[in-house]
Design a protein around this motif. Structure first.
Motif, mmCIF file in Angstrom:
data_model
loop_
_atom_site.group_PDB
_atom_site.id
_atom_site.type_symbol
_atom_site.label_atom_id
_atom_site.label_comp_id
_atom_site.label_asym_id
_atom_site.label_seq_id
_atom_site.Cartn_x
_atom_site.Cartn_y
_atom_site.Cartn_z
ATOM 1 N N GLU A 258 41.783 40.371 49.139
ATOM 2 C CA GLU A 258 40.372 39.993 48.966
ATOM 3 C C GLU A 258 39.581 40.625 47.840
ATOM 4 O O GLU A 258 38.820 40.318 47.596
ATOM 5 C CB GLU A 258 40.087 40.254 49.885
ATOM 6 C CG GLU A 258 40.254 38.886 51.351
ATOM 7 C CD GLU A 258 39.236 39.205 52.215
ATOM 8 O OE1 GLU A 258 38.294 40.246 52.803
ATOM 9 O OE2 GLU A 258 39.125 38.382 53.273
ATOM 10 N N GLY A 259 41.086 40.601 46.841
ATOM 11 C CA GLY A 259 39.920 41.492 45.813
ATOM 12 C C GLY A 259 39.760 43.251 45.835
ATOM 13 O O GLY A 259 40.003 44.090 46.591
ATOM 14 N N SER A 260 39.485 44.216 44.958
ATOM 15 C CA SER A 260 39.126 45.544 44.700
ATOM 16 C C SER A 260 37.617 45.461 45.573
ATOM 17 O O SER A 260 37.127 44.755 45.668
ATOM 18 C CB SER A 260 38.735 45.857 43.037
ATOM 19 O OG SER A 260 38.618 46.995 42.986
ATOM 20 N N PRO A 261 37.933 47.238 46.248
ATOM 21 C CA PRO A 261 36.621 47.336 46.833
ATOM 22 C C PRO A 261 35.815 48.692 45.817
ATOM 23 O O PRO A 261 34.470 48.193 47.171
ATOM 24 C CB PRO A 261 37.245 48.777 48.080
ATOM 25 C CG PRO A 261 39.497 48.989 46.844
ATOM 26 C CD PRO A 261 39.239 47.346 46.429
ATOM 27 N N ASP A 262 35.784 47.754 44.364
ATOM 28 C CA ASP A 262 34.241 48.542 43.881
ATOM 29 C C ASP A 262 34.135 47.847 43.452
ATOM 30 O O ASP A 262 33.924 46.841 42.578
ATOM 31 C CB ASP A 262 35.709 49.048 42.437
ATOM 32 C CG ASP A 262 36.878 50.097 42.661
ATOM 33 O OD1 ASP A 262 36.879 51.208 43.199
ATOM 34 O OD2 ASP A 262 37.767 49.883 42.072
ATOM 35 N N TYR A 263 32.304 48.485 44.105
ATOM 36 C CA TYR A 263 31.470 47.327 43.542
ATOM 37 C C TYR A 263 30.935 46.826 42.504
ATOM 38 O O TYR A 263 30.446 45.659 42.507
ATOM 39 C CB TYR A 263 30.759 48.346 43.509
ATOM 40 C CG TYR A 263 29.279 47.726 43.953
ATOM 41 C CD1 TYR A 263 28.388 47.406 45.462
ATOM 42 C CD2 TYR A 263 28.295 47.571 42.697
ATOM 43 C CE1 TYR A 263 26.908 45.918 45.459
ATOM 44 C CE2 TYR A 263 27.152 47.051 42.647
ATOM 45 C CZ TYR A 263 26.780 46.532 44.562
ATOM 46 O OH TYR A 263 25.279 45.896 44.122
ATOM 47 N N TRP B 238 32.719 43.848 42.396
ATOM 48 C CA TRP B 238 31.861 42.334 42.795
ATOM 49 C C TRP B 238 31.489 41.556 42.057
ATOM 50 O O TRP B 238 30.951 41.710 41.173
ATOM 51 C CB TRP B 238 31.322 43.024 44.319
ATOM 52 C CG TRP B 238 32.309 43.606 45.558
ATOM 53 C CD1 TRP B 238 33.936 44.432 44.958
ATOM 54 C CD2 TRP B 238 31.980 43.432 46.545
ATOM 55 N NE1 TRP B 238 33.927 44.892 46.082
ATOM 56 C CE2 TRP B 238 33.241 44.087 47.353
ATOM 57 C CE3 TRP B 238 31.425 43.059 47.401
ATOM 58 C CZ2 TRP B 238 32.837 44.463 48.629
ATOM 59 C CZ3 TRP B 238 30.986 43.539 48.722
ATOM 60 C CH2 TRP B 238 31.916 44.142 49.145
ATOM 61 N N ASP B 239 31.503 39.820 42.085
ATOM 62 C CA ASP B 239 31.411 38.970 41.096
ATOM 63 C C ASP B 239 31.621 37.873 42.127
ATOM 64 O O ASP B 239 32.238 37.696 42.351
ATOM 65 C CB ASP B 239 32.146 38.964 39.848
ATOM 66 C CG ASP B 239 31.561 38.109 39.187
ATOM 67 O OD1 ASP B 239 31.596 36.724 39.499
ATOM 68 O OD2 ASP B 239 30.710 38.556 38.061
ATOM 69 N N ARG B 240 30.703 36.748 42.505
ATOM 70 C CA ARG B 240 29.970 36.042 42.784
ATOM 71 C C ARG B 240 31.513 34.808 42.445
ATOM 72 O O ARG B 240 31.753 33.691 43.037
ATOM 73 C CB ARG B 240 28.695 34.936 42.803
ATOM 74 C CG ARG B 240 28.119 36.029 43.535
ATOM 75 C CD ARG B 240 26.770 34.952 43.492
ATOM 76 N NE ARG B 240 25.489 35.553 44.299
ATOM 77 C CZ ARG B 240 25.317 35.108 45.660
ATOM 78 N NH1 ARG B 240 25.535 34.598 45.634
ATOM 79 N NH2 ARG B 240 24.300 36.221 46.073
ATOM 80 N N LEU B 241 31.857 34.960 40.976
ATOM 81 C CA LEU B 241 32.681 33.735 40.267
ATOM 82 C C LEU B 241 34.518 33.721 40.086
ATOM 83 O O LEU B 241 34.855 33.453 41.014
ATOM 84 C CB LEU B 241 32.489 33.484 38.988
ATOM 85 C CG LEU B 241 30.792 32.938 38.555
ATOM 86 C CD1 LEU B 241 30.242 33.278 37.364
ATOM 87 C CD2 LEU B 241 30.621 32.085 39.615
ATOM 88 N N THR B 242 34.272 35.795 40.412
ATOM 89 C CA THR B 242 35.673 35.685 40.812
ATOM 90 C C THR B 242 36.018 37.416 41.628
ATOM 91 O O THR B 242 37.342 37.324 42.043
ATOM 92 C CB THR B 242 36.040 37.433 39.675
ATOM 93 O OG1 THR B 242 35.079 38.508 39.737
ATOM 94 C CG2 THR B 242 35.538 36.379 38.179
ATOM 95 N N MET B 243 35.179 36.984 42.928
ATOM 96 C CA MET B 243 35.314 37.465 43.562
ATOM 97 C C MET B 243 36.570 36.258 45.268
ATOM 98 O O MET B 243 36.209 35.629 45.205
ATOM 99 C CB MET B 243 34.452 37.803 45.149
ATOM 100 C CG MET B 243 34.829 39.019 46.095
ATOM 101 S SD MET B 243 35.833 40.613 45.010
ATOM 102 C CE MET B 243 35.696 41.595 47.305
ATOM 103 N N ILE B 244 37.646 37.265 45.244
ATOM 104 C CA ILE B 244 37.941 35.744 46.720
ATOM 105 C C ILE B 244 37.629 36.187 47.840
ATOM 106 O O ILE B 244 37.741 37.859 48.130
ATOM 107 C CB ILE B 244 39.753 36.000 46.404
ATOM 108 C CG1 ILE B 244 40.361 36.018 44.699
ATOM 109 C CG2 ILE B 244 41.082 35.656 46.889
ATOM 110 C CD1 ILE B 244 41.719 36.293 44.828
#
Length: 274
Positions: free
Chosen positions: A259-264, A267-273
């Motif tokens: 589900e992607g990186s835990p780093d804040y 976090w991006d609406r377009l790229t976050m799975i």
């Protein structure tokens, strides 16, 4: 310190099933999974119901399977076991007064396995001799103590299960209360449910078993409830100030997604799975 707890393995003859699952194969799968992911564990503890019917062949099979496990293994017996038959295969585990109880060193204190078996009963038993032994061991031990047992020492609020919990619970609790300051955790099985709580301030926990799973039916009055939830075991991570207990559902057959990186910042609406 890292420990692996397995419980309620219910070994049967090869090809025999419980709830459509083959206990011996599921136990072997649990060992493979644990050794693949937690080969650095300091010990494996199996908290009872080693056999489904207490058959000699089950204990012989267990001995043979465990012979290749590279970490120390500790065993408790449960209500489905037969103490004399078990000790005929594991004679070195006969403790004082013939009970399957022992104290052993761990990297972070001392582990204690308890014998809550009683003849002709699915409930747990802990007589005066066992209580006295535990009290003496707790009194003589300094540092952290980790207790392993089969039966739940506290009611779980499900009537059929509470009928077969530890029957000597008040006397057991009194011993725990006297030594609560040095007992780090109590680990049990029996219920086939993931459980956690405390007894006189001492935390306890239980994972689901390595074969058939229970279900918390709080309306049940007479019959135990089962489900098709995944087989599981526990991984315990502990240091001087904390204890973490994971229930690892190794029987889960679905996908594990990234589900992607835990780093804040990532976090991006377009790229976050999601």
């Amino acid at each position: 310190m890292k420990l692996v707890q397995m419980t309620d393995i219910h070994l049967t003859a090869p090809g025999k099933t419980i709830s459509g699952r083959e206990p011996t194969e599921n136990f072997k799968k649990a060992l493979v999974h644990a050794l693949d992911n937690h080969s650095d564990a300091d010990a494996l503890v199996i908290t009872g119901d080693l056999s489904d019917w207490g058959d000699l062949e089950d204990y012989q099979r267990l001995r043979d399977i465990l012979s290749s496990v590279p970490m120390p293994v500790r065993l408790c017996i449960g209500n489905h076991d037969e103490r004399e038959t078990f000790l005929s295969v594991f004679p070195d585990l006969a403790g004082e007064n013939g009970f399957v109880q022992s104290a052993f060193d761990l990297p972070l204190g001392v582990g204690i396995t308890l014998d809550t078996w009683g003849p002709g009963s699915h409930a747990g038993h802990f007589c005066e001799k066992r209580l006295s032994w535990l009290d003496e061991k707790l009194s003589a031990t300094d540092g952290k103590i980790w207790i392993f047992m089969h039966h739940n020492p506290v009611p779980i609020g499900i009537a059929p299960m509470d009928k077969i919990m530890l029957q000597d619970a008040e006397a057991f609790a009194a011993v725990i209360a006297r030594h609560a300051d040095k007992i780090a955790h109590i680990f049990h099985g029996h219920c086939h449910l993931p459980l956690s709580g405390s007894l006189h301030g001492v935390p306890f926990s239980a994972p689901r078993g390595t074969n058939h799973a229970g279900w918390p039916d709080f309306k049940a009055e007479r019959s135990l409830s089962s489900s098709d939830l995944p087989e599981a075991y526990a991984v315990i991570l502990a240091n001087e100030t904390s204890t973490m207990v994971h229930m690892v559902e190794y029987g889960y057959a679905g996908d594990i997604r990234n589900e992607g990186s835990p780093d804040y910042a990532d976090w991006d609406r377009l790229t976050m799975i999601r």
